[in-house]
Design a protein around this motif. Structure first.
Motif, PDB file in Angstrom:
ATOM      1  N   GLU A  23       0.838  -1.186   0.000  1.00  0.00           N
ATOM      2  CA  GLU A  23       0.000   0.000   0.000  1.00  0.00           C
ATOM      3  C   GLU A  23       0.878   1.243   0.000  1.00  0.00           C
ATOM      4  N   LYS A  24       0.326   2.300  -0.513  1.00  0.00           N
ATOM      5  CA  LYS A  24       1.078   3.551  -0.525  1.00  0.00           C
ATOM      6  C   LYS A  24       1.200   4.056   0.908  1.00  0.00           C
ATOM      7  N   ILE A  25       2.435   4.248   1.348  1.00  0.00           N
ATOM      8  CA  ILE A  25       2.683   4.654   2.730  1.00  0.00           C
ATOM      9  C   ILE A  25       3.287   6.049   2.734  1.00  0.00           C
ATOM     10  N   SER A  26       2.733   6.905   3.562  1.00  0.00           N
ATOM     11  CA  SER A  26       3.275   8.248   3.700  1.00  0.00           C
ATOM     12  C   SER A  26       4.501   8.209   4.597  1.00  0.00           C
ATOM     13  N   ILE A  27       5.581   8.828   4.133  1.00  0.00           N
ATOM     14  CA  ILE A  27       6.797   8.846   4.944  1.00  0.00           C
ATOM     15  C   ILE A  27       6.916  10.140   5.745  1.00  0.00           C
ATOM     16  N   ALA A  28       5.942  11.037   5.563  1.00  0.00           N
ATOM     17  CA  ALA A  28       6.010  12.344   6.220  1.00  0.00           C
ATOM     18  C   ALA A  28       6.094  12.219   7.733  1.00  0.00           C
ATOM     19  N   LYS A  29       5.342  11.286   8.303  1.00  0.00           N
ATOM     20  CA  LYS A  29       5.327  11.171   9.760  1.00  0.00           C
ATOM     21  C   LYS A  29       6.671  10.710  10.312  1.00  0.00           C
ATOM     22  N   TYR A  30       7.430   9.959   9.508  1.00  0.00           N
ATOM     23  CA  TYR A  30       8.744   9.510   9.946  1.00  0.00           C
ATOM     24  C   TYR A  30       9.779  10.628   9.815  1.00  0.00           C
ATOM     25  N   ILE A  31       9.645  11.424   8.749  1.00  0.00           N
ATOM     26  CA  ILE A  31      10.600  12.500   8.501  1.00  0.00           C
ATOM     27  C   ILE A  31      10.549  13.563   9.597  1.00  0.00           C
ATOM     28  N   LYS A  32       9.393  13.723  10.219  1.00  0.00           N
ATOM     29  CA  LYS A  32       9.228  14.754  11.254  1.00  0.00           C
ATOM     30  C   LYS A  32       9.734  14.324  12.631  1.00  0.00           C
ATOM     31  N   THR A  33      10.160  13.082  12.770  1.00  0.00           N
ATOM     32  CA  THR A  33      10.579  12.590  14.086  1.00  0.00           C
ATOM     33  C   THR A  33      12.004  13.018  14.425  1.00  0.00           C
ATOM     34  N   LYS A  34      12.317  13.074  15.712  1.00  0.00           N
ATOM     35  CA  LYS A  34      13.653  13.464  16.162  1.00  0.00           C
ATOM     36  C   LYS A  34      14.745  12.510  15.680  1.00  0.00           C
ATOM     37  N   PRO A  35      14.517  11.183  15.706  1.00  0.00           N
ATOM     38  CA  PRO A  35      15.573  10.285  15.215  1.00  0.00           C
ATOM     39  C   PRO A  35      15.938  10.549  13.753  1.00  0.00           C
ATOM     40  N   PHE A  36      14.937  10.762  12.902  1.00  0.00           N
ATOM     41  CA  PHE A  36      15.225  11.030  11.492  1.00  0.00           C
ATOM     42  C   PHE A  36      16.000  12.333  11.342  1.00  0.00           C
ATOM     43  N   ILE A  37      15.527  13.378  12.015  1.00  0.00           N
ATOM     44  CA  ILE A  37      16.180  14.692  11.919  1.00  0.00           C
ATOM     45  C   ILE A  37      17.624  14.621  12.434  1.00  0.00           C
ATOM     46  N   THR A  38      17.836  13.855  13.510  1.00  0.00           N
ATOM     47  CA  THR A  38      19.181  13.707  14.059  1.00  0.00           C
ATOM     48  C   THR A  38      20.116  13.034  13.065  1.00  0.00           C
ATOM     49  N   VAL A  39      19.671  11.920  12.496  1.00  0.00           N
ATOM     50  CA  VAL A  39      20.492  11.205  11.511  1.00  0.00           C
ATOM     51  C   VAL A  39      20.752  12.095  10.300  1.00  0.00           C
ATOM     52  N   TRP A  40      19.731  12.838   9.862  1.00  0.00           N
ATOM     53  CA  TRP A  40      19.874  13.742   8.713  1.00  0.00           C
ATOM     54  C   TRP A  40      20.954  14.784   8.999  1.00  0.00           C
ATOM     55  N   SER A  68      24.837  13.211  18.259  1.00  0.00           N
ATOM     56  CA  SER A  68      24.748  11.745  18.241  1.00  0.00           C
ATOM     57  C   SER A  68      24.403  11.168  19.610  1.00  0.00           C
ATOM     58  N   PHE A  69      24.561  11.964  20.671  1.00  0.00           N
ATOM     59  CA  PHE A  69      24.247  11.504  22.022  1.00  0.00           C
ATOM     60  C   PHE A  69      22.917  12.034  22.535  1.00  0.00           C
ATOM     61  N   ILE A  70      22.370  13.030  21.855  1.00  0.00           N
ATOM     62  CA  ILE A  70      21.170  13.701  22.358  1.00  0.00           C
ATOM     63  C   ILE A  70      19.902  12.894  22.128  1.00  0.00           C
ATOM     64  N   THR A  71      19.744  12.347  20.931  1.00  0.00           N
ATOM     65  CA  THR A  71      18.518  11.632  20.573  1.00  0.00           C
ATOM     66  C   THR A  71      18.785  10.146  20.443  1.00  0.00           C
ATOM     67  N   LYS A  72      17.959   9.336  21.071  1.00  0.00           N
ATOM     68  CA  LYS A  72      18.096   7.894  20.964  1.00  0.00           C
ATOM     69  C   LYS A  72      17.536   7.418  19.626  1.00  0.00           C
ATOM     70  N   ILE A  73      18.334   6.634  18.907  1.00  0.00           N
ATOM     71  CA  ILE A  73      17.893   6.094  17.618  1.00  0.00           C
ATOM     72  C   ILE A  73      17.072   4.836  17.881  1.00  0.00           C
ATOM     73  N   VAL A  74      15.839   4.831  17.406  1.00  0.00           N
ATOM     74  CA  VAL A  74      14.932   3.705  17.646  1.00  0.00           C
ATOM     75  C   VAL A  74      14.543   3.051  16.329  1.00  0.00           C
ATOM     76  N   SER A  75      14.073   1.814  16.429  1.00  0.00           N
ATOM     77  CA  SER A  75      13.621   1.087  15.250  1.00  0.00           C
ATOM     78  C   SER A  75      12.107   1.219  15.115  1.00  0.00           C
ATOM     79  N   TYR A  76      11.667   1.563  13.886  1.00  0.00           N
ATOM     80  CA  TYR A  76      10.234   1.692  13.618  1.00  0.00           C
ATOM     81  C   TYR A  76       9.691   0.472  12.877  1.00  0.00           C
ATOM     82  N   GLU A  77      10.553  -0.506  12.686  1.00  0.00           N
ATOM     83  CA  GLU A  77      10.126  -1.660  11.892  1.00  0.00           C
ATOM     84  C   GLU A  77       9.048  -2.457  12.617  1.00  0.00           C
TER      85      GLU A  77
END
Length: 410
Positions: A199-216, A401-410
């Motif tokens: 199904e078509k999945i929107s990635i917008a909700k993931y892009i707005k999260t702190k883990p994504f922004i931190t990695v970016w 790299s220490f401020i935000t915990k990287i989590v798995s959304y899988e």
């Protein structure tokens, strides 16, 4: 065996795309031939990397619709077209056409053709993600070696030193080889079935999260550090070499110009090997110690190097430090695919990996323009000021790299 064949063709596809990293080989010759300043000329490269990042984000989200083969073949053709237009731009000294050809059209081609081999190989390899994808992106790092020591010197010799004709020749090579190699890219059958049912999945909700922004942000900072040298390592090295020459040296003498250019090309070639090996080596390391821990090592090591570079005036020591920085720069590309897959899973990997590559585009503007601005306005202190700015950014990235915990959304 099939998955390794696809990995190898993906690696060679990246090898040809990575010739864009030899830009510093052309930076000085273009400014001298056209009379454009460093900032004007460097914008062609910055636009290319920016468009790469933006287009890769789109391509990663559309790979399930169009397939990796079609996207990569079109991308290769556009990258080649960019060189052909750039050749015409140089012949007519048109800065706009250089931006259009090398920057926009060529950059779009890079974006389409870059993300697809990485995502495809990632789909084939359920284990040893860092090893497999690191091998593919290693090819991109080696691209500067191919250009600076083989393609560019050979075509310059054939054309009698004509930059425009050299770009035509490079475009001709790319338009033949990249689509042929890209034609072998395909997803595994199980993956294809999953894609058709997905199904078509929107990635917008993931892009707005702190883990994504931190990695970016971390990835973008790593890009800025490397781009400072990828775009200007040859001119910066030549500046150091000139300072060691006698004061009465005629820097317009053809032999002096040739020897300086050769030194710059050699550094480009050697550092590209480190760039390529870094992608493979650090990707493998991340499989053992974790991706974010690997990023911390990359950022800390580069921050230390940039501090030391402030005090370096020796060309050999400078060259060694450049190689270490590009080893770490390449490492970021080796770690990012497996980090993305671990965070978001197979279903979202190509889409969010492409979205993260927009950081490459932004860093591709910031890094080269920092040095270009410094060289145009503070020629004698250009390297010093650029190293201070980049070192500061790397410290910020290390803290993030220490401020935000990287989590798995899988």
């Amino acid at each position: 065996m099939k998955k390794w064949f696809i990995a190898i063709t993906g690696t060679f596809t990246h090898l040809l795309l990575g010739t864009v990293y030899a830009w510093s080989f052309f930076q000085t010759p273009i400014t001298e031939f056209t009379g454009w300043n460093n900032t004007q000329t460097a914008w062609a490269f910055s636009l290319s990397i920016f468009m790469l990042g933006i287009t890769a984000a789109w391509a990663g989200n559309k790979m399930s619709v169009y397939g990796p083969r079609k996207l990569a073949m079109i991308g290769g053709a556009l990258y080649a077209l960019g060189y052909l237009i750039s050749g015409f731009a140089l012949a007519n000294q048109s800065l706009f056409l250089l931006y259009l050809g090398f920057g926009i059209i060529g950059g779009m081609g890079l974006g389409l053709a870059y993300v697809t081999p990485v995502a495809t190989v990632s789909a084939w390899f359920t284990q040893k993600q860092g090893l497999a994808t690191g091998m593919v992106v290693m090819g991109f790092g080696f691209g500067a070696l191919v250009m600076s020591k083989f393609l560019a010197p050979v075509f310059l010799k054939i054309s009698g030193g004509n930059l425009s004709t050299t770009f035509y020749y490079v475009g001709a090579v790319m338009v033949v080889l990249i689509p042929v190699l890209a034609s072998f890219l395909q997803l595994p059958k199980v993956k294809k079935q999953q894609e058709t049912k997905q199904e078509k999945i929107s990635i917008a909700k993931y892009i707005k999260t702190k883990p994504f922004i931190t990695v970016w942000l971390i990835f973008m900072i790593n890009i800025v550090a490397g781009m400072i040298f990828i775009s200007f390592q040859s001119p910066l090295l030549q500046d150091l070499l000139k300072r060691q020459m006698p004061v009465d040296t005629n820097f317009s003498d053809a032999n002096v110009v040739a020897s300086l250019a050769m030194a710059g090309a050699t550094l480009i070639a050697i550092s590209s090997i480190f760039n390529g090996l870094g992608r493979f080596a650090w990707g493998t390391v991340s499989d053992k110690i974790g991706q974010m821990q690997t990023f911390r090592i990359l950022l800390a090591l580069q921050a230390l190097i940039f501090v030391l570079l402030i005090f370096v005036g020796n060309p050999i020591v400078f060259s060694i430090f450049v190689c270490i920085v590009l080893l770490c720069y390449g490492g970021g590309f080796g770690v990012l695919p497996s980090l993305t897959k671990d965070m978001y899973g197979d279903k979202l990997m190509s889409s969010l990996y492409g979205a993260l590559l927009t950081a490459w585009g932004v860093g591709g503007i910031i890094g080269p323009q920092i040095v270009a601005f410094m060289k145009d306005n503070y020629a004698d202190k250009a390297g010093l000021y650029a190293f201070v700015v980049s070192g500061g950014l790397l410290v910020v990235g290390f803290i993030l790299s220490f401020i935000t915990k990287i989590v798995s959304y899988e």
